[in-house]
Design an enzyme around this catalytic site. Structure first.
Site, PDB file in Angstrom:
ATOM      1  N   ARG A  98       0.847  -1.198   0.000  1.00 37.73           N
ATOM      2  CA  ARG A  98       0.000   0.000   0.000  1.00 37.73           C
ATOM      3  C   ARG A  98       0.880   1.245   0.000  1.00 37.73           C
ATOM      4  NH1 ARG A  98      -3.783  -3.612   2.919  1.00 37.73           N
ATOM      5  NH2 ARG A  98      -2.565  -3.391   4.825  1.00 37.73           N
ATOM      6  N   PHE A 149     -10.994  -5.298  -5.999  1.00 34.72           N
ATOM      7  CA  PHE A 149     -10.915  -6.176  -4.836  1.00 34.72           C
ATOM      8  C   PHE A 149     -10.468  -5.326  -3.643  1.00 34.72           C
ATOM      9  CE2 PHE A 149      -9.746  -8.597  -8.651  1.00 34.72           C
ATOM     10  CZ  PHE A 149     -10.702  -9.597  -8.662  1.00 34.72           C
ATOM     11  N   ASP A 166     -15.760  -4.094  -4.898  1.00 35.95           N
ATOM     12  CA  ASP A 166     -15.743  -5.336  -4.126  1.00 35.95           C
ATOM     13  C   ASP A 166     -17.147  -5.915  -4.147  1.00 35.95           C
ATOM     14  OD1 ASP A 166     -13.436  -6.368  -1.914  1.00 35.95           O
ATOM     15  OD2 ASP A 166     -15.447  -7.209  -1.615  1.00 35.95           O
ATOM     16  N   ASP A 197      -6.008  -6.756  -6.559  1.00 28.27           N
ATOM     17  CA  ASP A 197      -5.582  -7.559  -5.400  1.00 28.27           C
ATOM     18  C   ASP A 197      -6.616  -8.637  -5.109  1.00 28.27           C
ATOM     19  OD1 ASP A 197      -4.252  -8.450  -3.157  1.00 28.27           O
ATOM     20  OD2 ASP A 197      -5.032  -6.875  -1.848  1.00 28.27           O
ATOM     21  N   CYS A 228      -1.897 -13.870  -4.413  1.00 25.24           N
ATOM     22  CA  CYS A 228      -1.579 -14.426  -3.088  1.00 25.24           C
ATOM     23  C   CYS A 228      -1.730 -15.944  -3.095  1.00 25.24           C
ATOM     24  CB  CYS A 228      -2.430 -13.778  -2.004  1.00 25.24           C
ATOM     25  SG  CYS A 228      -4.190 -14.018  -2.241  1.00 25.24           S
TER      26      CYS A 228
HETATM   27  N1  SAH Z   1      -6.828  -5.021  -1.231  1.00 27.04           N
HETATM   28  C1  SAH Z   1      -7.436  -5.370   0.047  1.00 27.04           C
HETATM   29  C2  SAH Z   1      -7.560  -6.864   0.247  1.00 27.04           C
HETATM   30  C3  SAH Z   1      -8.334  -7.585  -0.832  1.00 27.04           C
HETATM   31  S1  SAH Z   1      -8.871  -9.156  -0.361  1.00 27.04           S
HETATM   32  C4  SAH Z   1      -6.675  -4.700   1.175  1.00 27.04           C
HETATM   33  O1  SAH Z   1      -5.627  -4.094   0.933  1.00 27.04           O
HETATM   34  O2  SAH Z   1      -7.122  -4.788   2.316  1.00 27.04           O
HETATM   35  C5  SAH Z   1      -9.890  -9.648  -1.684  1.00 27.04           C
HETATM   36  C6  SAH Z   1     -11.245  -8.967  -1.725  1.00 27.04           C
HETATM   37  O3  SAH Z   1     -11.855  -9.366  -2.942  1.00 27.04           O
HETATM   38  C7  SAH Z   1     -12.243  -9.312  -0.634  1.00 27.04           C
HETATM   39  O4  SAH Z   1     -12.681  -8.134  -0.036  1.00 27.04           O
HETATM   40  C8  SAH Z   1     -13.418 -10.005  -1.363  1.00 27.04           C
HETATM   41  O5  SAH Z   1     -14.670  -9.601  -0.837  1.00 27.04           O
HETATM   42  C9  SAH Z   1     -13.260  -9.475  -2.744  1.00 27.04           C
HETATM   43  N2  SAH Z   1     -13.742 -10.309  -3.861  1.00 27.04           N
HETATM   44  C10 SAH Z   1     -13.571 -11.636  -4.028  1.00 27.04           C
HETATM   45  N3  SAH Z   1     -14.017 -12.006  -5.248  1.00 27.04           N
HETATM   46  C11 SAH Z   1     -14.458 -10.888  -5.864  1.00 27.04           C
HETATM   47  C12 SAH Z   1     -15.009 -10.609  -7.145  1.00 27.04           C
HETATM   48  N4  SAH Z   1     -15.159 -11.578  -8.043  1.00 27.04           N
HETATM   49  N5  SAH Z   1     -15.332  -9.334  -7.437  1.00 27.04           N
HETATM   50  C13 SAH Z   1     -15.158  -8.354  -6.527  1.00 27.04           C
HETATM   51  N6  SAH Z   1     -14.628  -8.552  -5.312  1.00 27.04           N
HETATM   52  C14 SAH Z   1     -14.285  -9.799  -4.982  1.00 27.04           C
END
Ligand code: SAH
Length: 395
Positions: free
Chosen positions: A211, A227, A249, A299, A339
């Site tokens: 970040r 995401f 999200d 992400d 990840c």
């Molecule tokens: N970037 C964030 C962490 C992301 S974790 C941070 O820095 O804190 C991954 C996220 O993707 C989760 O919040 C989950 O709800 C979301 N997610 C999973 N599949 C998804 C999709 N197909 N479309 C949108 N969001 C999704």
């Protein structure tokens, strides 16, 4: 001490100090071993290899606590392992700008199956294997003595416990009930963490350094944060002067907490757009409507949990990265992450290269990203590395 005896050709990985004993390596074991019981692991000639926790229902039948025959596994063992993990963090994650980090990173900190995260004064634990489950009281007592916490909370609501024959568990382990939202500070920015219901132990601590990296590219830019979870990348980007951030999200509660995080930092809400949508579908809509961005963060959650899912995962990464390349304005940057531990950095880079090619964009890698220092990988345990990221600049 009960002993597991390995087949003669199955002791190599333990000699290289890899901490897992697979069921297929075991030639003999005494009957009646219980879940999490401490056992010695011996080579075919009876020589000591390691002292480990027995997991009766997992393919990983034992996880090593120590390779030192003189070291007993008792309460003081956990005090000393936890103290040295905490001591490392004092140097690796200096207090002041940041008060949330991973205190114990399981195998890589010599405590297989134990994850401990700090969110300010609140400490959250995951007991992911039979060994730490057996020693939970000793572990909680050791953390209570050493971590300076007001609450210790459990978030062992994870699927891997089923493989260990353990049920899901959450709740208070010591101290006071934590507040509904725990305020943390990350690189001087405030973020609220829901330790009871948030993902993992509440937050993606592993992306902290990334970040900060994102912040370096954000000034004056229009950012798509795909995401987004609770918008931690959005907070970093806006604080660094981003013109606008679009969070995407599927979780409406995560997006709501994202708004709260923007407000916590006194950042302008009118520069934030939240879209509750599936990223795969939304990127297509943006492509079709010719929407563009200067910076995109991708992400996604783990796409590959097993080797069987690797092809599907690779297609998923290719798909979203190809679309992202199409949406970037000339000179724009893509911060793209995986990840999935099974996805190697080489394969990930190749997928990103294919995505750029198929999108018809020239791009360069300008930075490589990974895990922060509080998520170390023991050299003997390469499986500890899972997070990788590329910063790509498109021409
Ligand atoms: N970037 C964030 C962490 C992301 S974790 C941070 O820095 O804190 C991954 C996220 O993707 C989760 O919040 C989950 O709800 C979301 N997610 C999973 N599949 C998804 C999709 N197909 N479309 C949108 N969001 C999704």
């Amino acid at each position: 001490m009960a002993s597991l005896t390995l087949f003669s050709d199955k002791d190599r990985s333990l000699r290289r100090r890899h901490p897992w004993v697979f069921s297929g390596a075991i030639a003999r074991e005494p009957p009646g071993l219980s879940s999490g019981q401490t056992v010695d692991v011996r080579d075919a000639d009876g020589g000591f290899l390691a002292r480990a926790a027995y997991s009766p229902s997992s393919q990983i039948r034992a996880r090593v606590w120590t390779f030192d025959e003189r070291e007993a596994v008792d309460e003081s063992f956990f005090v000393s392992r936890i103290e040295s993990a905490l001591e490392a963090r004092r140097v690796l994650v200096p207090a002041g700008q940041t008060n949330a980090c991973r205190l114990v990173n399981a195998e890589s900190d010599g405590l297989p199956g134990l994850v401990v995260d700090r969110y300010g004064d609140v400490v959250v634990c995951q007991f992911l294997a039979a060994g730490p489950e057996r020693w939970r009281d000793a572990i909680v007592a050791a953390l209570w003595r050493t971590a300076g916490a007001t609450s210790i909370y459990e978030r062992s609501d994870v699927e891997v416990r089923l493989k260990e024959g353990l049920i899901s568990r959450t709740g208070l382990l010591a101290g006071a009930e934590p507040p509904q939202l725990v305020d943390i500070v990350e690189h001087g920015l405030r973020l609220a963490v829901d330790v009871r219901a948030g993902h993992k132990t509440g937050f993606y601590l592993d992306q902290r350094a990334n970040r900060r990296a994102a912040a370096r590219y954000a000034e004056g830019r229009e950012v798509l944060n795909a995401f987004s979870y609770t918008g931690a990348f959005a907070v970093a980007a806006l604080a660094a002067g981003a013109a606008k951030v679009t969070n995407v999200d599927t979780s409406s509660s995560a997006l709501e907490l994202g708004d709260h995080n923007i407000a916590l930092n006194g950042l302008p809400a009118d520069r934030v757009e939240n879209i509750e949508a599936d990223v795969f579908a939304l990127l297509r809509r943006f492509r079709d409507s010719r929407r563009s961005f200067d910076m995109i963060v991708l992400d996604p959650p783990k796409f590959a949990g097993s080797r069987l899912q690797m092809d599907k995962a690779a297609r998923g990464y290719k798909d979203i990265n190809l679309l992202a390349f199409k949406l970037l304005r000339p000179g724009g940057v893509l911060l793209t992450f995986s990840c999935s531990g099974l996805m190697t950095p080489e394969l990930f880079q190749k997928i990103i290269a294919d995505a750029a090619l198929d999108a018809g964009r020239e791009a360069q890698i300008v930075e490589r990203l990974g895990q922060p220092a509080d998520h170390p990988t023991a050299l003997a345990f390469p499986e500890g590395t899972y997070l990788k990221g590329l910063v790509c600049r498109v021409g």
